[in-house]
Design an enzyme around this catalytic site. Structure first.
Site, PDB file in Angstrom:
ATOM      1  N   THR A  61       0.833  -1.201   0.000  1.00 49.58           N
ATOM      2  CA  THR A  61       0.000   0.000   0.000  1.00 49.58           C
ATOM      3  C   THR A  61       0.869   1.254   0.000  1.00 49.58           C
ATOM      4  OG1 THR A  61      -0.195   0.174   2.421  1.00 49.58           O
ATOM      5  CG2 THR A  61      -1.776  -1.264   1.273  1.00 49.58           C
ATOM      6  N   GLY A  62       0.302   2.345  -0.495  1.00 46.46           N
ATOM      7  CA  GLY A  62       1.054   3.590  -0.565  1.00 46.46           C
ATOM      8  C   GLY A  62       2.337   3.426  -1.344  1.00 46.46           C
ATOM      9  N   SER A  63       2.243   2.786  -2.521  1.00 50.73           N
ATOM     10  CA  SER A  63       3.457   2.349  -3.217  1.00 50.73           C
ATOM     11  C   SER A  63       3.683   3.032  -4.557  1.00 50.73           C
ATOM     12  CB  SER A  63       3.419   0.829  -3.407  1.00 50.73           C
ATOM     13  OG  SER A  63       2.184   0.394  -3.937  1.00 50.73           O
ATOM     14  N   THR A  64       3.179   4.246  -4.715  1.00 52.74           N
ATOM     15  CA  THR A  64       3.431   4.968  -5.967  1.00 52.74           C
ATOM     16  C   THR A  64       4.722   5.786  -5.911  1.00 52.74           C
ATOM     17  OG1 THR A  64       2.072   6.845  -5.248  1.00 52.74           O
ATOM     18  CG2 THR A  64       0.973   5.111  -6.522  1.00 52.74           C
ATOM     19  N   GLY A  83       8.421   6.719  -3.041  1.00 48.67           N
ATOM     20  CA  GLY A  83       9.090   6.560  -1.761  1.00 48.67           C
ATOM     21  C   GLY A  83       9.419   5.128  -1.393  1.00 48.67           C
ATOM     22  N   ILE A  84       9.372   4.838  -0.095  1.00 45.61           N
ATOM     23  CA  ILE A  84       9.689   3.508   0.406  1.00 45.61           C
ATOM     24  C   ILE A  84       8.775   2.470  -0.224  1.00 45.61           C
ATOM     25  CG2 ILE A  84       9.672   2.028   2.460  1.00 45.61           C
ATOM     26  CD1 ILE A  84      10.552   4.484   4.093  1.00 45.61           C
ATOM     27  N   GLY A  85       7.486   2.787  -0.348  1.00 44.68           N
ATOM     28  CA  GLY A  85       6.540   1.824  -0.901  1.00 44.68           C
ATOM     29  C   GLY A  85       6.892   1.392  -2.306  1.00 44.68           C
ATOM     30  N   SER A 126       8.073   3.431  12.584  1.00 42.89           N
ATOM     31  CA  SER A 126       9.116   4.452  12.504  1.00 42.89           C
ATOM     32  C   SER A 126       9.888   4.461  13.808  1.00 42.89           C
ATOM     33  CB  SER A 126       8.478   5.828  12.276  1.00 42.89           C
ATOM     34  OG  SER A 126       9.408   6.874  12.477  1.00 42.89           O
ATOM     35  N   TYR A 144       2.000  12.063  15.195  1.00 46.01           N
ATOM     36  CA  TYR A 144       2.603  11.072  14.310  1.00 46.01           C
ATOM     37  C   TYR A 144       3.277   9.976  15.127  1.00 46.01           C
ATOM     38  CZ  TYR A 144       6.018   9.056  11.050  1.00 46.01           C
ATOM     39  OH  TYR A 144       6.790   8.192  10.307  1.00 46.01           O
TER      40      TYR A 144
END
Length: 258
Positions: A13-16, A18-20, A136, A149
């Site tokens: 998820t969130g993989s468009t 950065g880390i993803g 994190s 956060y």
């Protein structure tokens, strides 16, 4: 060590970006059939196209129950799930309203909760699975500039530990991964004003941020997204079968605890 994920499916998820995106690339290179996810069809399509033919994309906003339902409708099962989606927004505690707290909770915590409910039962039935939550170092070093956060990331560590115990003896492992400062697009955006002011390369600006604001760092620079992704790909592999219920650091030594 050769990691071979041929025949395994992986949802990140969130993989468009950065880390993803780096995780999706690493899993695809190891042979997994990868599903990338983001909020917009355009970014999802571009990310999937950049990773090769064994990758497809699903656009869905996992910060909402409706978006989660759309994802599950499109992806019924996965052998590996990396709950990477997350946000951060620096703000003083006394200026952080309920809406900001709730947004961080929904995206950083509840997205992972919903994924676990959706995908862990099938992993258990199959006798094998890997579920990973991106936390994190801020889960333990709560940053004073964004307490909301840090709290959400502490919850991710607790969630992973609890889920690992729930999956005990099933062949399914659950772990959290704790990156430190990492030079993702989000961090670059946060540092852009200082980069423009100083004229330094972004890597130098990031290193200065780390030494100033995370002085306990042993690495003395920001990690690359690929460095974090390499740990995640390992944890998703058969070779990591004895690692579960763990909070794995990729923090450059920022955390002072042994």
């Amino acid at each position: 060590m050769h990691i071979d994920l041929t025949g395994k499916s992986a949802l990140v998820t969130g993989s468009t970006e950065g880390i993803g995106l780096a995780v999706a690339r690493g899993l695809a290179e190891a042979g997994a059939a990868v599903i990338v996810n983001g909020r917009t069809a355009a970014k999802v399509g571009a990310a999937a196209a950049s990773l090769g033919s064994n990758v497809r994309g699903v656009a869905a906003d996992l910060g909402t129950p409706e978006g989660h339902a759309a994802l599950v409708d499109a992806v019924r099962a996965a052998d590996i799930v990396v709950s990477n989606l997350g946000i951060f927004q620096p703000a003083d505690f006394f200026d952080t309203d309920d809406a900001t707290w709730d947004r961080h909770w929904q995206i950083n915590v509840m997205a992972g909760v919903r994924l676990a409910r959706a995908y862990l039962p099938a992993m258990e039935a199959n006798g094998w699975g890997r579920f990973l939550l991106l936390s994190s170092e801020s889960a333990f070093n709560i940053p004073v500039e964004m307490i909301h956060y840090g709290v959400s990331k502490t919850a991710d560590v607790a969630l992973a530990r609890g889920l690992a115990k729930r999956m005990a003896g099933t062949g399914v492992t659950v772990n959290s991964v704790l990156p430190g400062p990492t030079l993702s697009e989000g961090v670059e955006a946060m540092l852009e004003e200082e980069r423009a002011r100083s004229g330094w390369p972004i890597a130098e600006v990031a290193a200065d941020f780390v030494t100033t604001h995370r002085p306990s760092s042993i690495l003395r620079r920001a990690a690359t997204v690929e460095e974090v992704a390499s740990m995640i790909v390992y944890l998703a592999s058969p070779q990591a079968s004895a690692t579960t219920g763990a909070a794995i650091r990729v923090d450059g030594g920022v955390m002072e605890t042994l």
